[in-house]
Motif scaffolding. Structure first.
Motif, PDB file in Angstrom:
ATOM      1  N   ARG A   1      74.171   9.644   6.048  1.00 37.83           N
ATOM      2  CA  ARG A   1      74.340   8.528   5.173  1.00 37.83           C
ATOM      3  C   ARG A   1      73.930   9.722   3.525  1.00 37.83           C
ATOM      4  N   GLN A   2      72.571  10.334   4.540  1.00 34.11           N
ATOM      5  CA  GLN A   2      71.084  11.269   2.801  1.00 34.11           C
ATOM      6  C   GLN A   2      72.239  11.798   2.595  1.00 34.11           C
ATOM      7  N   ALA A   3      72.730  12.369   3.416  1.00 31.56           N
ATOM      8  CA  ALA A   3      73.050  14.271   3.088  1.00 31.56           C
ATOM      9  C   ALA A   3      74.054  13.653   1.972  1.00 31.56           C
ATOM     10  N   GLY A   4      75.506  12.764   2.226  1.00 33.79           N
ATOM     11  CA  GLY A   4      76.204  12.277   1.321  1.00 33.79           C
ATOM     12  C   GLY A   4      75.396  11.987   0.285  1.00 33.79           C
ATOM     13  N   GLU A   5      74.598  11.112  -0.134  1.00 33.08           N
ATOM     14  CA  GLU A   5      73.837  10.450  -0.896  1.00 33.08           C
ATOM     15  C   GLU A   5      73.280  11.649  -1.898  1.00 33.08           C
ATOM     16  N   PHE A   6      72.364  12.261  -1.170  1.00 29.46           N
ATOM     17  CA  PHE A   6      71.344  13.283  -1.874  1.00 29.46           C
ATOM     18  C   PHE A   6      71.160  14.525  -2.141  1.00 29.46           C
ATOM     19  N   ARG A   7      72.741  14.822  -0.946  1.00 30.71           N
ATOM     20  CA  ARG A   7      73.580  16.849  -1.418  1.00 30.71           C
ATOM     21  C   ARG A   7      72.351  17.616  -0.886  1.00 30.71           C
ATOM     22  N   PRO A   8      71.308  17.094  -0.157  1.00 32.79           N
ATOM     23  CA  PRO A   8      70.736  18.847  -0.134  1.00 32.79           C
ATOM     24  C   PRO A   8      70.597  19.766   0.419  1.00 32.79           C
ATOM     25  N   ASP A   9      69.944  20.567  -0.442  1.00 33.99           N
ATOM     26  CA  ASP A   9      70.335  22.859  -0.280  1.00 33.99           C
ATOM     27  C   ASP A   9      70.360  22.668   1.156  1.00 33.99           C
ATOM     28  N   CYS A  10      69.247  22.355   1.922  1.00 33.27           N
ATOM     29  CA  CYS A  10      69.673  22.254   3.739  1.00 33.27           C
ATOM     30  C   CYS A  10      68.897  21.415   4.311  1.00 33.27           C
ATOM     31  N   VAL A  11      69.384  20.885   5.200  1.00 34.93           N
ATOM     32  CA  VAL A  11      68.871  19.701   5.898  1.00 34.93           C
ATOM     33  C   VAL A  11      68.496  20.581   7.711  1.00 34.93           C
ATOM     34  N   LEU A  12      66.909  20.206   8.116  1.00 34.82           N
ATOM     35  CA  LEU A  12      66.250  20.446   9.249  1.00 34.82           C
ATOM     36  C   LEU A  12      66.831  19.470   9.912  1.00 34.82           C
ATOM     37  N   VAL A  13      67.292  19.936  11.014  1.00 36.40           N
ATOM     38  CA  VAL A  13      67.444  18.835  12.468  1.00 36.40           C
ATOM     39  C   VAL A  13      67.112  18.886  13.543  1.00 36.40           C
ATOM     40  N   ASP A  14      66.257  18.170  13.994  1.00 33.30           N
ATOM     41  CA  ASP A  14      65.231  18.450  16.035  1.00 33.30           C
ATOM     42  C   ASP A  14      66.714  18.688  16.305  1.00 33.30           C
ATOM     43  N   ILE A  15      66.565  19.481  17.414  1.00 31.94           N
ATOM     44  CA  ILE A  15      67.229  19.832  19.005  1.00 31.94           C
ATOM     45  C   ILE A  15      67.600  18.590  19.054  1.00 31.94           C
ATOM     46  N   ASP A  16      66.399  17.453  19.717  1.00 31.26           N
ATOM     47  CA  ASP A  16      66.476  16.297  20.371  1.00 31.26           C
ATOM     48  C   ASP A  16      65.477  15.301  19.663  1.00 31.26           C
ATOM     49  N   LEU A  17      67.198  14.372  19.339  1.00 28.96           N
ATOM     50  CA  LEU A  17      66.976  13.473  18.059  1.00 28.96           C
ATOM     51  C   LEU A  17      66.633  12.131  19.201  1.00 28.96           C
ATOM     52  N   GLY A  18      65.665  12.373  20.294  1.00 37.51           N
ATOM     53  CA  GLY A  18      65.842  11.148  21.791  1.00 37.51           C
ATOM     54  C   GLY A  18      67.100  11.246  22.379  1.00 37.51           C
ATOM     55  N   GLU A  19      67.592   9.994  21.728  1.00 35.34           N
ATOM     56  CA  GLU A  19      69.359   9.483  22.848  1.00 35.34           C
ATOM     57  C   GLU A  19      70.278  10.279  22.027  1.00 35.34           C
ATOM     58  N   GLU A  20      70.184  10.984  20.822  1.00 32.01           N
ATOM     59  CA  GLU A  20      71.480  11.896  20.233  1.00 32.01           C
ATOM     60  C   GLU A  20      71.164  12.725  20.015  1.00 32.01           C
ATOM     61  N   SER A  21      71.807  13.964  20.116  1.00 34.98           N
ATOM     62  CA  SER A  21      71.315  15.437  20.697  1.00 34.98           C
ATOM     63  C   SER A  21      71.692  16.234  19.052  1.00 34.98           C
ATOM     64  N   GLY A  22      71.379  16.757  18.351  1.00 32.67           N
ATOM     65  CA  GLY A  22      70.925  17.728  16.797  1.00 32.67           C
ATOM     66  C   GLY A  22      71.771  18.710  17.241  1.00 32.67           C
ATOM     67  N   PHE A  23      72.853  19.335  18.110  1.00 28.95           N
ATOM     68  CA  PHE A  23      73.558  19.714  17.926  1.00 28.95           C
ATOM     69  C   PHE A  23      74.489  18.993  17.355  1.00 28.95           C
ATOM     70  N   ASP A  24      75.020  18.323  17.452  1.00 33.33           N
ATOM     71  CA  ASP A  24      76.313  16.663  17.692  1.00 33.33           C
ATOM     72  C   ASP A  24      76.189  16.758  16.103  1.00 33.33           C
ATOM     73  N   LEU A  25      74.724  16.001  15.476  1.00 28.86           N
ATOM     74  CA  LEU A  25      74.557  16.303  14.488  1.00 28.86           C
ATOM     75  C   LEU A  25      75.081  17.425  13.859  1.00 28.86           C
ATOM     76  N   ALA A  26      74.656  18.380  14.080  1.00 27.90           N
ATOM     77  CA  ALA A  26      75.283  19.819  13.220  1.00 27.90           C
ATOM     78  C   ALA A  26      76.135  19.791  12.638  1.00 27.90           C
ATOM     79  N   ARG A  27      77.268  19.547  14.119  1.00 22.26           N
ATOM     80  CA  ARG A  27      78.825  19.364  14.028  1.00 22.26           C
ATOM     81  C   ARG A  27      78.908  18.502  12.437  1.00 22.26           C
ATOM     82  N   LEU A  28      78.972  17.052  12.532  1.00 21.38           N
ATOM     83  CA  LEU A  28      78.646  16.252  12.257  1.00 21.38           C
ATOM     84  C   LEU A  28      78.900  16.613  10.689  1.00 21.38           C
ATOM     85  N   LEU A  29      77.734  17.242  10.392  1.00 23.16           N
ATOM     86  CA  LEU A  29      77.320  17.471   9.097  1.00 23.16           C
ATOM     87  C   LEU A  29      78.079  19.281   7.928  1.00 23.16           C
ATOM     88  N   ALA A  30      78.475  19.898   9.362  1.00 18.26           N
ATOM     89  CA  ALA A  30      79.578  20.740   8.729  1.00 18.26           C
ATOM     90  C   ALA A  30      80.624  20.481   8.348  1.00 18.26           C
TER      91      ALA A  30
END
Length: 124
Positions: free
Chosen positions: A39-68
């Motif tokens: 949501r924030q990436a779409g709203e703020f359109r940052p130049d870069c997103v720092l994504v922790d590999i381990d997001l608790g119950e979620e995967s930073g790798f999955d998020l990286a693909r979703l952002l792409a």
């Protein structure tokens, strides 16, 4: 340069925000979950997103693909971060759409700037 920080640790997000802003980076937001980050990436359109590999119950790798895949107007550059050693995840990092991996202890505006300059130079 603008940046979104995605990490499940509130302490890290605040420390990273202060550090990066002191280095001249505009931190447009912080997120704890993939849904918040998208949501924030779409709203703020940052130049870069720092994504922790381990997001608790979620995967930073999955998020990286979703952002792409999901960010309209061209995805931001994703930089994976972690306290873990890069070698622990080397194959997964290489297979991800992230432009780089940055160990959390090495986080700085200068390091992010260097990564983005290299990514732009490579046409990433």
């Amino acid at each position: 340069m603008s940046c979104l920080i995605v990490d499940d640790s509130d302490h890290f997000k605040e420390a990273a925000r202060r550090l990066l802003e002191a280095d001249g980076v505009v931190v447009v937001g912080v997120a704890s979950t993939s849904a918040e980050a998208l949501r924030q990436a779409g709203e703020f359109r940052p130049d870069c997103v720092l994504v922790d590999i381990d997001l608790g119950e979620e995967s930073g790798f999955d998020l990286a693909r979703l952002l792409a895949d999901a960010t309209a107007g061209g995805p931001p550059y994703v930089i994976l971060i972690s306290t873990y050693d890069e070698g622990d995840f080397a194959e997964m990092i290489a297979a991800s759409p992230a432009v780089a991996f940055l160990p959390k202890p090495n986080l700085s505006g200068w390091a992010i700037g260097s990564i983005l300059r290299a990514a732009v130079g490579e046409g990433a």
